[in-house]
Design an enzyme around this catalytic site. Structure first.
Site, PDB file in Angstrom:
ATOM      1  CE1 TYR A  47       0.861   0.884   0.854  1.00 50.69           C
ATOM      2  CE2 TYR A  47       1.995   1.998   2.652  1.00 50.69           C
ATOM      3  CZ  TYR A  47       1.161   2.046   1.548  1.00 50.69           C
ATOM      4  OH  TYR A  47       0.633   3.249   1.149  1.00 50.69           O
ATOM      5  CG  HIS A 105      -4.932   1.378   1.108  1.00 49.69           C
ATOM      6  ND1 HIS A 105      -3.893   0.547   1.471  1.00 49.69           N
ATOM      7  CD2 HIS A 105      -4.386   2.286   0.263  1.00 49.69           C
ATOM      8  CE1 HIS A 105      -2.773   0.944   0.879  1.00 49.69           C
ATOM      9  NE2 HIS A 105      -3.059   1.977   0.139  1.00 49.69           N
TER      10      HIS A 105
END
Length: 277
Positions: A47, A105
């Site tokens: 992110y 992830h």
């Protein structure tokens, strides 16, 4: 706020998602959410906002043991050395000694799952994370990790909302007391046009998004991490917890399309393998 207990941690069922926040916008958003009562903050190395998230956590000034912080390792870093390096970098940016949950992830082609989980378990034993888990794992991938390898997987974070069915995955996870953490729980803002959700919301004095969020959070073993940057949106998500859906509401929601996947990158696993059906 209700918690889900898994692998020795208590996971607040409603969290703050931070995807698409950056280091400039994240501090104020995270600080405000924590002041409103959120205690679960979700971020990731990919992110690019862990520094901002950490600044927001610090500004809120809450005791560390009252918070749940999740971060993740990106799919191109799934070797023992790179997993460790990624977590070290995340902790430095967050200015934390440990995270509560460290997740893979995305699965990667030809990944060495035994080596990945051996590394994650070592990181947990060293106190750098309190629990480990995965994101975007299908039922076959979970079977390999949990049933074959015996990894202590605390959760699976996947896309889940009123317009995407996850029944086979939920059935597998509930049977193993493994929470499902729903990302994109509001279908990336695509629920406002639903006449059914709008009608249910009108009945309860709520928005279509609030109805959709409450529908998720009343399910066994489900948590949700909607992204909410504005204070009004953060409060609206908290207020969704007060809605009481009835059987008629659930019947309307059950009739919505259930094949609207919002997140499907080129590196995603095969979602619809026969084993997962």
């Amino acid at each position: 706020m209700e918690d889900l207990n898994t692998q020795g941690i208590a996971l607040p069922r409603l969290g703050l998602g931070t995807y698409r926040m950056d280091d400039r916008s994240a501090p104020a958003a995270v600080e405000n959410a924590l002041r409103l009562g959120y205690r679960h903050v979700d971020t990731a190395a990919m992110y690019g906002n862990e520094t901002g998230v950490g600044a927001g956590i610090a500004a809120a000034g809450l005791p560390r043991d009252s918070l749940h912080v999740t971060t993740k390792v990106w799919y191109d870093s799934l070797t023992p050395a790179r997993i460790r390096k990624s977590l070290d970098e995340s902790l430095k940016k967050l200015k934390l000694d440990f995270v509560d949950l460290y997740l893979v992830h995305w699965p990667a082609p030809r990944m060495d799952l035994p080596a990945i989980f051996e590394t994650l378990v070592h990181l947990r034993e060293e106190g750098l994370t309190r629990a480990i888990g995965v994101c975007n794992f299908t039922v076959p991938l979970l079977r390999r990790a949990v049933d074959e390898i015996g990894a202590p997987v605390a959760c699976n974070q996947v896309e889940y909302h009123v317009m995407l069915d996850q029944t086979p995955l939920r059935r597998y996870m509930v049977a193993r007391s493994m929470p499902l953490i729903a990302y994109c729980p509001l279908a990336q803002g695509n629920l406002a046009d639903s006449e059914e959700l709008t009608a249910i919301g009108r009945k309860h004095g709520a928005s279509a998004a609030q109805v959709a969020l409450k529908w998720l959070l009343e399910q066994e073993g489900v948590a949700a991490i909607p992204k909410a940057q504005r204070p009004a949106s953060q409060q609206a998500n908290l207020d969704a917890l007060k809605i009481v859906l009835d059987a008629d509401d659930r019947r309307l929601i059950a009739g919505l399309p259930k094949d609207r996947r919002c997140v499907d990158p080129s590196f995603a696993p095969e979602w619809d393998k026969p084993e997962a059906a």
